[in-house]
Write a protein that holds these residues in place. Structure first.
Motif, PDB file in Angstrom:
ATOM      1  N   VAL A 161       0.860  -1.186   0.000  1.00 18.95           N
ATOM      2  CA  VAL A 161       0.000   0.000   0.000  1.00 18.95           C
ATOM      3  C   VAL A 161       0.895   1.234   0.000  1.00 18.95           C
ATOM      4  O   VAL A 161       1.760   1.374   0.857  1.00 18.95           O
ATOM      5  N   LYS A 162       0.699   2.109  -0.969  1.00 14.71           N
ATOM      6  CA  LYS A 162       1.544   3.299  -1.059  1.00 14.71           C
ATOM      7  C   LYS A 162       1.103   4.371  -0.070  1.00 14.71           C
ATOM      8  O   LYS A 162       1.916   5.007   0.604  1.00 14.71           O
ATOM      9  N   VAL A 163      -0.207   4.600  -0.015  1.00 17.83           N
ATOM     10  CA  VAL A 163      -0.750   5.657   0.847  1.00 17.83           C
ATOM     11  C   VAL A 163      -1.929   5.072   1.627  1.00 17.83           C
ATOM     12  O   VAL A 163      -3.043   4.991   1.104  1.00 17.83           O
ATOM     13  N   PRO A 164      -1.730   4.670   2.860  1.00 18.27           N
ATOM     14  CA  PRO A 164      -2.768   3.947   3.607  1.00 18.27           C
ATOM     15  C   PRO A 164      -3.877   4.833   4.191  1.00 18.27           C
ATOM     16  O   PRO A 164      -4.221   4.741   5.367  1.00 18.27           O
ATOM     17  N   TYR A 165      -4.461   5.673   3.336  1.00 16.84           N
ATOM     18  CA  TYR A 165      -5.541   6.561   3.776  1.00 16.84           C
ATOM     19  C   TYR A 165      -6.784   5.777   4.179  1.00 16.84           C
ATOM     20  O   TYR A 165      -7.540   6.186   5.067  1.00 16.84           O
ATOM     21  N   GLN A 166      -7.017   4.622   3.497  1.00 12.26           N
ATOM     22  CA  GLN A 166      -8.229   3.850   3.766  1.00 12.26           C
ATOM     23  C   GLN A 166      -8.263   3.343   5.204  1.00 12.26           C
ATOM     24  O   GLN A 166      -9.328   3.232   5.809  1.00 12.26           O
ATOM     25  N   TRP A 167      -7.089   3.055   5.756  1.00 11.98           N
ATOM     26  CA  TRP A 167      -7.023   2.608   7.152  1.00 11.98           C
ATOM     27  C   TRP A 167      -7.599   3.674   8.068  1.00 11.98           C
ATOM     28  O   TRP A 167      -8.367   3.365   8.979  1.00 11.98           O
ATOM     29  N   ALA A 168      -7.244   4.928   7.821  1.00  9.74           N
ATOM     30  CA  ALA A 168      -7.736   6.029   8.658  1.00  9.74           C
ATOM     31  C   ALA A 168      -9.253   6.175   8.525  1.00  9.74           C
ATOM     32  O   ALA A 168      -9.952   6.428   9.518  1.00  9.74           O
ATOM     33  N   ILE A 169      -9.764   6.007   7.308  1.00 19.43           N
ATOM     34  CA  ILE A 169     -11.221   6.072   7.106  1.00 19.43           C
ATOM     35  C   ILE A 169     -11.900   4.941   7.870  1.00 19.43           C
ATOM     36  O   ILE A 169     -12.904   5.151   8.568  1.00 19.43           O
ATOM     37  N   ASP A 170     -11.357   3.740   7.756  1.00 19.30           N
ATOM     38  CA  ASP A 170     -11.933   2.580   8.434  1.00 19.30           C
ATOM     39  C   ASP A 170     -11.877   2.714   9.954  1.00 19.30           C
ATOM     40  O   ASP A 170     -12.721   2.157  10.661  1.00 19.30           O
ATOM     41  N   GLN A 171     -10.881   3.464  10.448  1.00 18.22           N
ATOM     42  CA  GLN A 171     -10.752   3.681  11.889  1.00 18.22           C
ATOM     43  C   GLN A 171     -11.702   4.761  12.397  1.00 18.22           C
ATOM     44  O   GLN A 171     -11.782   4.999  13.599  1.00 18.22           O
ATOM     45  N   GLY A 172     -12.396   5.415  11.488  1.00 21.85           N
ATOM     46  CA  GLY A 172     -13.396   6.402  11.885  1.00 21.85           C
ATOM     47  C   GLY A 172     -12.902   7.824  12.033  1.00 21.85           C
ATOM     48  O   GLY A 172     -13.617   8.672  12.577  1.00 21.85           O
ATOM     49  N   TYR A 173     -11.718   8.144  11.529  1.00 24.16           N
ATOM     50  CA  TYR A 173     -11.219   9.512  11.654  1.00 24.16           C
ATOM     51  C   TYR A 173     -11.966  10.434  10.681  1.00 24.16           C
ATOM     52  O   TYR A 173     -12.117  10.126   9.503  1.00 24.16           O
ATOM     53  N   GLU A 174     -12.409  11.550  11.202  1.00 23.42           N
ATOM     54  CA  GLU A 174     -13.138  12.523  10.391  1.00 23.42           C
ATOM     55  C   GLU A 174     -12.185  13.437   9.632  1.00 23.42           C
ATOM     56  O   GLU A 174     -12.470  13.844   8.509  1.00 23.42           O
TER      57      GLU A 174
END
Length: 399
Positions: free
Chosen positions: A279-292
């Motif tokens: 994964v180059k940019v793990p933005y999806q992890w932050a979305i899945d963790q609920g960060y607004e």
């Protein structure tokens, strides 16, 4: 001392010196035989990495040359009567006087400590080896602006940058890269011997005595830190949090260990390499963790997309990692998947869901870029770009 005894002592000294010289020649020949094999492997590697490894080979050779006087010194300590040849003494003197290139503006980099204020949100840090110097500038500007996010996720070089951000050490990431790039303990032969890869993680974590890493503050519980590494058996990204204790240091090492030129890092019996392989940019992890509020730091311009390589060009990858078929498939698809990530990041930024900080212009930096002024300019691009966008960033965070 009688003339007969002196002659005997001289013979012993000569014989001892000959023995040491023979050993040094053996070491030199071994190194000489190894270099062509290293060069051949590098030539077959992915084109993007090939140039960087070529730059590392001379440093490895130089470091081995430097090791020869150290071997002689060890022999001297073991056999007091041995006489160190004058040429070795001169070589040591030359090494001591050798000036290692550093960024001309190294003394002007910002410094100090970030405040204890914690900012709501999650910041995602892309890797890219020495392109990560851009990220160093970004994070220093954020710390100076009292923006210290509650969660930091780093991939590859982003993980190394993120550690200094969480420890609140303004300027340290920049100082490490812009002062020690040509120090073999950080990049080169010594790092290879100690860490089995081109980066000296032991040096970064605990080897810089006049600029030590603040591990105590890093481990404080008020802020989360996540390092992303790739499990070579499954080819999947694994997210390691700092609450795992000292394991996080191994995770960061794995996250920033480039394939093809690094040995796999063992964590709990599982082999890991660069997080950027999965994964180059793990933005999806932050979305899945609920960060607004999610801030993404890229190390290339936002409109950059990778070239998709034909399958025939992956023969070396398949040979090298033949025991890890899932990892091979991940490496083959990595550019295609990266472009999909970049497309989605563009869409999310356009919709206002995330905030992106990326270089405003081209980044012509090699993975192991040797030009210190180019690296310094990239640092200040990150620093200045972030300063200019602080108002918009604050608006996004307040919205």
């Amino acid at each position: 001392m009688s003339e007969e005894k002196q002659i005997t002592d001289n013979k012993v000294s000569v014989e001892t010196t000959k023995s040491v010289t023979t050993e040094l020649v053996r070491v030199a020949e071994s190194v000489k035989e190894a270099i062509p094999e290293i060069k051949e492997s590098v030539k077959e590697a992915i084109p993007e990495i090939k140039e960087s490894v070529k730059e590392a080979i001379p440093e490895l050779t130089e470091s081995v040359k430097e090791a020869i006087p150290e071997l002689t010194e060890s022999v001297k300590e073991a056999i007091p009567e041995i006489k160190i040849p004058l040429r070795i003494k001169l070589r040591r003197k030359e090494r001591a006087e050798k000036k290692v290139p550093v960024f001309s503006g190294i003394e002007l980099l910002p410094g100090g400590r970030a405040s204890d204020h914690v900012t709501k949100g999650c910041i995602i840090l892309e890797g890219g080896a020495f392109r990560g110097v851009f990220t160093s500038g970004v994070l220093d500007a954020l710390m100076e602006a009292d923006i210290n996010f509650e969660c930091t996720v780093g991939c590859s070089a982003g993980a190394l940058n993120g550690m200094n951000y969480v420890s609140g050490q303004i300027g340290r990431s920049g100082r490490v890269n812009l002062r020690y790039r040509h120090d073999g303990r950080y990049v080169g032969g010594t790092a290879m011997r100690r860490n089995h890869g081109v980066i000296g993680f032991d040096f970064v974590f605990s080897g810089i005595e006049d600029d030590p890493f603040d591990s105590d503050r890093f481990m404080e519980t008020e802020r989360r830190f996540v390092a992303v590494a790739t499990n070579c058996k499954t080819g999947e990204a694994v997210y390691f949090e700092k609450d795992s204790g000292d394991k996080i240091y191994k995770a960061v090492q794995a996250s920033a260990s480039m394939p093809y030129v690094s040995r796999m890092v063992d964590i709990d019996g599982e082999p890991y390499l660069d997080g950027g392989c999965s994964v180059k940019v793990p933005y999806q992890w932050a979305i899945d963790q609920g960060y607004e509020k999610i801030i993404v730091v890229l190390t290339r311009p936002a409109d950059y997309r990778k070239t998709i390589k034909e399958d025939s060009r992956h023969a070396f990858t398949k040979r090298l990692y033949r025991e890890y078929p899932e990892f091979v498939q991940k490496l083959i698809r990595v550019n295609e998947e990266a472009n999909a990530e970049y497309d989605e990041i563009h869409k999310l930024a356009h919709d206002g869901r995330i905030f992106v900080l990326a270089p405003h212009g081209p980044v012509n930096i090699g993975r192991l870029e040797p030009d210190m002024e180019k690296l310094g300019a990239l640092y200040y691009m990150g620093y200045d770009d972030t300063k200019e966008r602080l108002e918009k960033l604050r608006g996004y965070l307040a919205g």
